[in-house]
Design an enzyme around this catalytic site. Structure first.
Site, PDB file in Angstrom:
ATOM      1  N   ARG A  94     -13.060 -66.731 -16.535  1.00 27.31           N
ATOM      2  CA  ARG A  94     -13.574 -65.371 -16.349  1.00 27.31           C
ATOM      3  C   ARG A  94     -14.929 -65.458 -15.652  1.00 27.31           C
ATOM      4  NH1 ARG A  94     -12.913 -62.385 -21.642  1.00 27.31           N
ATOM      5  NH2 ARG A  94     -10.735 -62.351 -20.975  1.00 27.31           N
ATOM      6  N   GLU A 112      -5.523 -68.810 -14.226  1.00 24.44           N
ATOM      7  CA  GLU A 112      -5.708 -67.364 -14.089  1.00 24.44           C
ATOM      8  C   GLU A 112      -7.204 -67.076 -14.020  1.00 24.44           C
ATOM      9  OE1 GLU A 112      -3.859 -63.686 -16.429  1.00 24.44           O
ATOM     10  OE2 GLU A 112      -5.884 -64.227 -17.072  1.00 24.44           O
TER      11      GLU A 112
HETATM   12  P1  0O2 Z   1      -5.357 -62.416 -24.211  1.00 25.24           P
HETATM   13  O1  0O2 Z   1      -5.285 -62.294 -25.684  1.00 25.24           O
HETATM   14  O2  0O2 Z   1      -6.652 -61.946 -23.623  1.00 25.24           O
HETATM   15  O3  0O2 Z   1      -4.979 -63.779 -23.696  1.00 25.24           O
HETATM   16  P2  0O2 Z   1       0.638 -62.649 -17.399  1.00 25.24           P
HETATM   17  O4  0O2 Z   1      -0.581 -63.392 -17.921  1.00 25.24           O
HETATM   18  O5  0O2 Z   1       0.581 -62.383 -15.908  1.00 25.24           O
HETATM   19  O6  0O2 Z   1       1.939 -63.289 -17.811  1.00 25.24           O
HETATM   20  P3  0O2 Z   1       0.143 -59.851 -17.807  1.00 25.24           P
HETATM   21  O7  0O2 Z   1      -0.244 -59.159 -19.082  1.00 25.24           O
HETATM   22  O8  0O2 Z   1       1.150 -59.157 -16.941  1.00 25.24           O
HETATM   23  O9  0O2 Z   1       0.638 -61.288 -18.198  1.00 25.24           O
HETATM   24  O10 0O2 Z   1      -1.102 -60.160 -16.919  1.00 25.24           O
HETATM   25  P4  0O2 Z   1      -2.384 -59.295 -16.615  1.00 25.24           P
HETATM   26  O11 0O2 Z   1      -2.095 -57.847 -16.535  1.00 25.24           O
HETATM   27  O12 0O2 Z   1      -2.977 -59.962 -15.407  1.00 25.24           O
HETATM   28  O13 0O2 Z   1      -3.291 -59.536 -17.908  1.00 25.24           O
HETATM   29  C1  0O2 Z   1      -3.718 -60.815 -18.236  1.00 25.24           C
HETATM   30  C2  0O2 Z   1      -4.922 -60.771 -19.148  1.00 25.24           C
HETATM   31  O14 0O2 Z   1      -5.850 -59.756 -18.727  1.00 25.24           O
HETATM   32  C3  0O2 Z   1      -4.636 -60.414 -20.597  1.00 25.24           C
HETATM   33  O15 0O2 Z   1      -4.202 -61.560 -21.268  1.00 25.24           O
HETATM   34  C4  0O2 Z   1      -6.001 -59.904 -21.063  1.00 25.24           C
HETATM   35  O16 0O2 Z   1      -6.898 -60.974 -21.286  1.00 25.24           O
HETATM   36  C5  0O2 Z   1      -6.482 -59.148 -19.845  1.00 25.24           C
HETATM   37  N1  0O2 Z   1      -6.058 -57.744 -19.918  1.00 25.24           N
HETATM   38  C6  0O2 Z   1      -5.022 -57.153 -19.264  1.00 25.24           C
HETATM   39  N2  0O2 Z   1      -4.946 -55.849 -19.568  1.00 25.24           N
HETATM   40  C7  0O2 Z   1      -5.942 -55.595 -20.450  1.00 25.24           C
HETATM   41  C8  0O2 Z   1      -6.386 -54.398 -21.117  1.00 25.24           C
HETATM   42  O17 0O2 Z   1      -5.847 -53.304 -20.975  1.00 25.24           O
HETATM   43  N3  0O2 Z   1      -7.491 -54.532 -21.941  1.00 25.24           N
HETATM   44  C9  0O2 Z   1      -8.135 -55.729 -22.119  1.00 25.24           C
HETATM   45  N4  0O2 Z   1      -9.186 -55.751 -22.939  1.00 25.24           N
HETATM   46  N5  0O2 Z   1      -7.721 -56.868 -21.509  1.00 25.24           N
HETATM   47  C10 0O2 Z   1      -6.652 -56.799 -20.681  1.00 25.24           C
HETATM   48  P5  0O2 Z   1      -3.283 -61.461 -22.551  1.00 25.24           P
HETATM   49  O18 0O2 Z   1      -2.514 -62.727 -22.659  1.00 25.24           O
HETATM   50  O19 0O2 Z   1      -2.476 -60.194 -22.526  1.00 25.24           O
HETATM   51  O20 0O2 Z   1      -4.268 -61.361 -23.724  1.00 25.24           O
END
Ligand code: 0O2
Length: 216
Positions: free
Chosen positions: A88, A150
């Site tokens: 990040r 990522e």
């Molecule tokens: P965590 O618990 O943070 O690890 P992908 O990773 O591509 O398979 P996705 O969800 O389609 O899955 O990807 P996306 O939209 O790029 O989101 C990836 C990460 O971005 C999430 O990881 C979160 O860390 C963050 N994120 C996405 N949407 C939101 C949101 O609405 N609010 C917040 N606070 N963070 C968000 P994870 O694994 O879902 O969660």
């Protein structure tokens, strides 16, 4: 919750997987530090406030695999989980986000797999951030492994908002009261407004200091 170990060698595989993803994270982190230092030298300011890097915990990987409907195997996690290695980047200004993303994408050994621009297209929740899925080659003794990382790039204000929203999500397990969700949407707008105003102010300050230098 544990990763299914099919054979003794799977234990080694997880250790190897962790080693490879950590190496990929370190490479991206070094690239970012170099870009930031060069920026400081050429433009006299740092576009990056700070960087956070992490390897996703096995528990979170298993949870995500389950959510996607896959068995918890090493093969599946490498194939389907894109954020085992996550970095990040927190920037001061929105313009820095796109600058950093472009500079990373231009690097010869980085391949951009996909981009999600939640800044131009914020989520309904108010979430704003710029996501890049990239691969970087990791050179091992006997092979080169293109490894997924990522990258999330956001401003300090976007990060502040995302941390609180993330906390709320976990606290209410995705079922938060409507008034809290609504308040967060409003806070996201306030944060965007703050980002826009700070960017404009910074540009004005820079223009004034440039004028001063030309006059001297
Ligand atoms: P965590 O618990 O943070 O690890 P992908 O990773 O591509 O398979 P996705 O969800 O389609 O899955 O990807 P996306 O939209 O790029 O989101 C990836 C990460 O971005 C999430 O990881 C979160 O860390 C963050 N994120 C996405 N949407 C939101 C949101 O609405 N609010 C917040 N606070 N963070 C968000 P994870 O694994 O879902 O969660």
């Amino acid at each position: 919750m544990e990763l299914k170990v099919k054979s003794e060698s799977d234990v080694d595989s997880w250790t190897e997987v962790k080693l490879i993803y950590s190496a990929a994270l370190r490479q991206i982190q070094t690239k970012l530090e170099i870009l930031n230092e060069e920026f400081q030298y050429v433009h006299r300011y740092n576009p990056i406030e700070h960087i956070k890097a992490r390897i996703k915990s096995p528990e979170s990987i298993v949870k995500k695999l389950k959510r996607y409907g896959y068995d918890s195997t090493i093969k599946n996690m490498v194939e389907y989980i894109n954020d085992i290695a996550g970095i990040r980047i927190i920037c001061s200004f929105t313009s820095d986000i796109y600058r950093i993303a472009d500079l990373l994408a231009q690097q010869k050994d980085i391949s951009v797999v996909s981009v999600k621009d939640y800044i131009t297209y914020p989520k309904a929740s108010g979430y704003k951030s710029y996501h890049m899925l990239v691969t970087v080659p990791v050179y091992l003794t006997d092979k080169i492994v293109d490894t997924k990382v990522e990258i999330q790039i956001r401003t300090v204000a976007m990060d502040f908002w995302a941390s609180l929203e993330h906390k709320m999500h976990y606290k209410f397990e995705g079922d938060a009261p409507q008034h809290i969700r609504q308040e967060l949407v409003e806070c996201s707008k306030l944060a965007s407004d703050l980002d826009d105003r700070m960017l404009r102010l910074n540009e004005e300050i820079l223009a004034i200091s440039d004028d001063k230098e030309t006059m001297e």
